[in-house]
Design an enzyme around this catalytic site. Structure first.
Site, PDB file in Angstrom:
ATOM      1  N   GLY A  15      -0.357  -8.130   1.370  1.00 42.69           N
ATOM      2  CA  GLY A  15      -1.413  -7.703   2.296  1.00 42.69           C
ATOM      3  C   GLY A  15      -0.771  -7.227   3.583  1.00 42.69           C
ATOM      4  O   GLY A  15      -0.370  -6.062   3.704  1.00 42.69           O
ATOM      5  N   GLU A  49      -7.292  -2.550   7.323  1.00 50.65           N
ATOM      6  CA  GLU A  49      -6.317  -1.585   7.892  1.00 50.65           C
ATOM      7  C   GLU A  49      -5.336  -2.325   8.809  1.00 50.65           C
ATOM      8  O   GLU A  49      -4.936  -1.813   9.853  1.00 50.65           O
ATOM      9  CB  GLU A  49      -7.012  -0.403   8.561  1.00 50.65           C
ATOM     10  CG  GLU A  49      -7.792   0.405   7.528  1.00 50.65           C
ATOM     11  CD  GLU A  49      -7.914   1.882   7.803  1.00 50.65           C
ATOM     12  OE1 GLU A  49      -7.134   2.431   8.597  1.00 50.65           O
ATOM     13  OE2 GLU A  49      -8.808   2.498   7.188  1.00 50.65           O
ATOM     14  N   GLU A 100      -2.172  -5.412  -2.383  1.00 51.99           N
ATOM     15  CA  GLU A 100      -2.079  -6.077  -3.693  1.00 51.99           C
ATOM     16  C   GLU A 100      -2.368  -7.560  -3.501  1.00 51.99           C
ATOM     17  O   GLU A 100      -2.354  -8.056  -2.370  1.00 51.99           O
ATOM     18  CB  GLU A 100      -0.667  -5.887  -4.274  1.00 51.99           C
ATOM     19  CG  GLU A 100      -0.339  -4.430  -4.554  1.00 51.99           C
ATOM     20  CD  GLU A 100       0.994  -4.236  -5.264  1.00 51.99           C
ATOM     21  OE1 GLU A 100       1.674  -5.238  -5.560  1.00 51.99           O
ATOM     22  OE2 GLU A 100       1.324  -3.071  -5.518  1.00 51.99           O
TER      23      GLU A 100
HETATM   24  C1  LIG Z   1     -13.527  -5.666   2.406  1.00 50.34           C
HETATM   25  C2  LIG Z   1     -12.108  -5.246   2.378  1.00 50.34           C
HETATM   26  C3  LIG Z   1     -11.780  -3.912   2.144  1.00 50.34           C
HETATM   27  C4  LIG Z   1     -10.447  -3.525   2.073  1.00 50.34           C
HETATM   28  N1  LIG Z   1     -10.145  -2.214   1.755  1.00 50.34           N
HETATM   29  C5  LIG Z   1      -8.849  -1.880   1.478  1.00 50.34           C
HETATM   30  C6  LIG Z   1      -8.534  -0.607   0.935  1.00 50.34           C
HETATM   31  O1  LIG Z   1      -9.404   0.248   0.731  1.00 50.34           O
HETATM   32  N2  LIG Z   1      -7.234  -0.348   0.626  1.00 50.34           N
HETATM   33  C7  LIG Z   1      -6.242  -1.244   0.809  1.00 50.34           C
HETATM   34  O2  LIG Z   1      -5.094  -0.937   0.521  1.00 50.34           O
HETATM   35  N3  LIG Z   1      -6.510  -2.467   1.350  1.00 50.34           N
HETATM   36  C8  LIG Z   1      -7.796  -2.811   1.674  1.00 50.34           C
HETATM   37  N4  LIG Z   1      -8.091  -4.058   2.173  1.00 50.34           N
HETATM   38  C9  LIG Z   1      -7.002  -5.029   2.350  1.00 50.34           C
HETATM   39  C10 LIG Z   1      -6.753  -5.406   3.807  1.00 50.34           C
HETATM   40  O3  LIG Z   1      -6.115  -4.363   4.474  1.00 50.34           O
HETATM   41  C11 LIG Z   1      -5.960  -6.715   3.782  1.00 50.34           C
HETATM   42  O4  LIG Z   1      -6.860  -7.742   3.395  1.00 50.34           O
HETATM   43  C12 LIG Z   1      -5.344  -7.030   5.126  1.00 50.34           C
HETATM   44  O5  LIG Z   1      -4.315  -6.135   5.414  1.00 50.34           O
HETATM   45  C13 LIG Z   1      -4.803  -8.462   5.187  1.00 50.34           C
HETATM   46  O6  LIG Z   1      -4.037  -8.783   4.084  1.00 50.34           O
HETATM   47  P1  LIG Z   1      -4.314 -10.165   3.307  1.00 50.34           P
HETATM   48  O7  LIG Z   1      -5.754 -10.201   3.007  1.00 50.34           O
HETATM   49  O8  LIG Z   1      -3.364 -10.249   2.167  1.00 50.34           O
HETATM   50  O9  LIG Z   1      -4.015 -11.291   4.369  1.00 50.34           O
HETATM   51  P2  LIG Z   1      -2.592 -11.970   4.697  1.00 50.34           P
HETATM   52  O10 LIG Z   1      -1.571 -10.894   4.900  1.00 50.34           O
HETATM   53  O11 LIG Z   1      -2.308 -13.010   3.684  1.00 50.34           O
HETATM   54  O12 LIG Z   1      -2.907 -12.632   6.098  1.00 50.34           O
HETATM   55  C14 LIG Z   1      -3.506 -13.918   6.241  1.00 50.34           C
HETATM   56  C15 LIG Z   1      -3.458 -14.303   7.710  1.00 50.34           C
HETATM   57  O13 LIG Z   1      -2.099 -14.394   8.149  1.00 50.34           O
HETATM   58  C16 LIG Z   1      -1.897 -13.582   9.275  1.00 50.34           C
HETATM   59  N5  LIG Z   1      -0.544 -13.015   9.261  1.00 50.34           N
HETATM   60  C17 LIG Z   1       0.113 -12.468   8.217  1.00 50.34           C
HETATM   61  N6  LIG Z   1       1.337 -12.061   8.601  1.00 50.34           N
HETATM   62  C18 LIG Z   1       1.443 -12.335   9.933  1.00 50.34           C
HETATM   63  C19 LIG Z   1       2.472 -12.168  10.908  1.00 50.34           C
HETATM   64  N7  LIG Z   1       3.636 -11.582  10.606  1.00 50.34           N
HETATM   65  N8  LIG Z   1       2.233 -12.616  12.158  1.00 50.34           N
HETATM   66  C20 LIG Z   1       1.038 -13.196  12.486  1.00 50.34           C
HETATM   67  N9  LIG Z   1       0.047 -13.375  11.607  1.00 50.34           N
HETATM   68  C21 LIG Z   1       0.241 -12.961  10.347  1.00 50.34           C
HETATM   69  C22 LIG Z   1      -2.942 -12.481   9.162  1.00 50.34           C
HETATM   70  O14 LIG Z   1      -3.211 -11.892  10.422  1.00 50.34           O
HETATM   71  C23 LIG Z   1      -4.127 -13.279   8.628  1.00 50.34           C
HETATM   72  O15 LIG Z   1      -4.777 -13.903   9.686  1.00 50.34           O
HETATM   73  C24 LIG Z   1      -9.422  -4.459   2.299  1.00 50.34           C
HETATM   74  C25 LIG Z   1      -9.745  -5.795   2.550  1.00 50.34           C
HETATM   75  C26 LIG Z   1     -11.066  -6.196   2.579  1.00 50.34           C
HETATM   76  C27 LIG Z   1     -11.372  -7.657   2.792  1.00 50.34           C
END
Ligand SMILES: Cc1cc2nc3c(=O)[nH]c(=O)nc-3n(C[C@H](O)[C@H](O)[C@H](O)COP(=O)(O)OP(=O)(O)OC[C@H]3O[C@@H](n4cnc5c(N)ncnc54)[C@H](O)[C@@H]3O)c2cc1C
Length: 368
Positions: free
Chosen positions: A120, A353, A116
């Site tokens: 993430g 993922e 959402e």
């Molecule tokens: C092209 C694309 C396709 C996708 N397809 C799907 C899909 O089909 N279904 C679905 O459900 N999702 C999907 N996603 C979502 C994807 O899984 C998320 O973008 C991903 O899990 C990261 O979440 P976020 O983007 O909110 O980043 P954030 O969680 O905001 O992370 C930002 C940064 O902070 C770091 N971070 C966050 N928490 C920690 C921690 N505890 N320790 C260290 N570092 C941390 C992360 O590693 C990253 O570098 C997709 C994303 C993209 C871009």
């Protein structure tokens, strides 16, 4: 035999469109048609539902070979597995029959809706709600980054059914594209995998029958995580395929390109780069295939191994594709050659993922 068959198909029917699909950021319909015609669009579906019944390793090989020519297209078999595995792992027999049969036939793809806008890496912080109303559940919320949204007929949606219980108050549902109240956002403008549509999914008072719940109430988050244990291996396969495609292209190029009066392949500096690329790919392949075997057997160390394969193979894909651009010099930096696309496509495998930081958290919690 499977690898040869998929490679021939991918080279003949998918590779010719890969550059245009990227350039025009359009859905690879040719790939979907070719994969469906050859029963390769959702190979993991068990035979009892009319599927090909491919095991986890065979599924990995299909995804790897498609990704070798077009990463966007490889998300067709990969996300069909991601979206439908919650039903296969935790759904009732009736739900499996109802949804796996059309998926296997090619009548509808499956997407997976966990992320959402504000949830993430911390997926359990989701806000999408499902409220019971007699024999129905009513869903409201926004899912973000959903691969193949708008193209898929079926959506596994994780939603909060009991906010007090956090991850144990999340349940999983099957939502259909045609359900009233379902709509989609504009396609995201991405760095890579431009042929794979990524959109928001809006759920506005979506009223679905109670039997669309996957498994018991409150088990949705556990199902979502269990699913990822298996499907992170498919992302490793995608990464592996992208890396192999880049190495194969670079290998051919260095034999043709002449500088200082000889093919650049004659220079040891170039040979060492190719050797390192091939070494890393082979290590990623062994880890990925071993993880696939563990997925098939349901071994107890699958969580570690799936995260390790995804994390390692995606880092390898980024390194190898960057080196492939380097080996083509200035030409590698242009869209006249496929390696810059592969480099852009590789990046996503380190993010979705679960980012590779999240994979390291998962590994640290499940050390062998
Ligand atoms: C092209 C694309 C396709 C996708 N397809 C799907 C899909 O089909 N279904 C679905 O459900 N999702 C999907 N996603 C979502 C994807 O899984 C998320 O973008 C991903 O899990 C990261 O979440 P976020 O983007 O909110 O980043 P954030 O969680 O905001 O992370 C930002 C940064 O902070 C770091 N971070 C966050 N928490 C920690 C921690 N505890 N320790 C260290 N570092 C941390 C992360 O590693 C990253 O570098 C997709 C994303 C993209 C871009």
């Amino acid at each position: 035999m499977l690898r040869d068959a998929v490679r021939s198909l991918a080279e003949a029917k998918i590779a010719p469109y890969a550059a245009a699909v990227d350039e025009e950021a359009r859905f690879p319909q040719e790939a979907l048609d070719a994969l469906t015609a050859n029963d390769l669009h959702a190979v993991h579906v068990p035979e009892e539902y009319g599927g090909a019944g491919a095991d986890a390793l065979a599924t990995v090989i299909v995804i790897e070979e498609v990704a070798r020519v077009c990463a966007s297209s490889s998300l067709i078999p990969a996300v069909n597995k991601l979206g439908s595995l919650p039903v296969i792992l935790s759904g009732s027999e009736a739900l499996k029959k109802k949804y796996m049969t059309p998926l296997a036939k090619g009548d509808g793809m499956f997407s997976y809706c966990l992320s959402e806008p504000d949830a993430g890496s911390d997926a359990a912080g989701m806000k999408t709600k499902a409220v019971r109303d007699g024999d129905f559940w009513v869903l409201n919320g926004v899912k973000r980054w959903i691969t193949n949204a708008g193209e898929s007929e079926y959506y596994t949606v994780m939603a909060v059914t009991d906010p007090a219980k956090r991850s144990k108050g999340i349940s999983a549902f099957v939502v259909e594209k045609s359900d009233e109240g379902v709509s989609f956002g504009a396609p995201e403008k991405k760095l890579g995998i431009k042929g794979s549509p990524t959109r928001e999914v809006y759920l506005d008072n979506v009223r679905i029958p109670a039997d669309r719940m996957i498994g018991e109430e409150g088990t949705g988050f556990a199902t979502a995580m269990k699913t990822l244990d298996h499907t992170r291996i498919t992302i490793a396969a995608q990464a592996l395929g992208i890396a192999q495609g880049a190495l194969d292209y670079a290998k051919g190029y260095v034999k043709e390109r002449k500088q200082f009066g000889k093919p650049i392949a004659d220079f040891q500096g170039v040979q060492f780069m190719l050797a390192d690329m091939a070494m890393k790919i082979e290590a990623a392949r062994q880890l990925t295939y071993a993880a696939a075997a563990k997925s098939e057997r349901g071994d107890s160390d699958l969580t570690f191994q799936g995260a390790a394969a995804k994390c390692f193979a995606s880092d390898v894909a980024m390194e190898v594709t960057t080196d492939a651009v380097q080996l083509l010099g200035g030409y590698g930096y242009t869209r006249d050659y496929p390696v810059e696309r592969m480099m852009r496509d590789a990046k996503i495998t380190q993010i979705y993922e679960g980012t590779n930081q999240v994979q390291r958290i998962v590994m640290a919690r499940n050390l062998p």
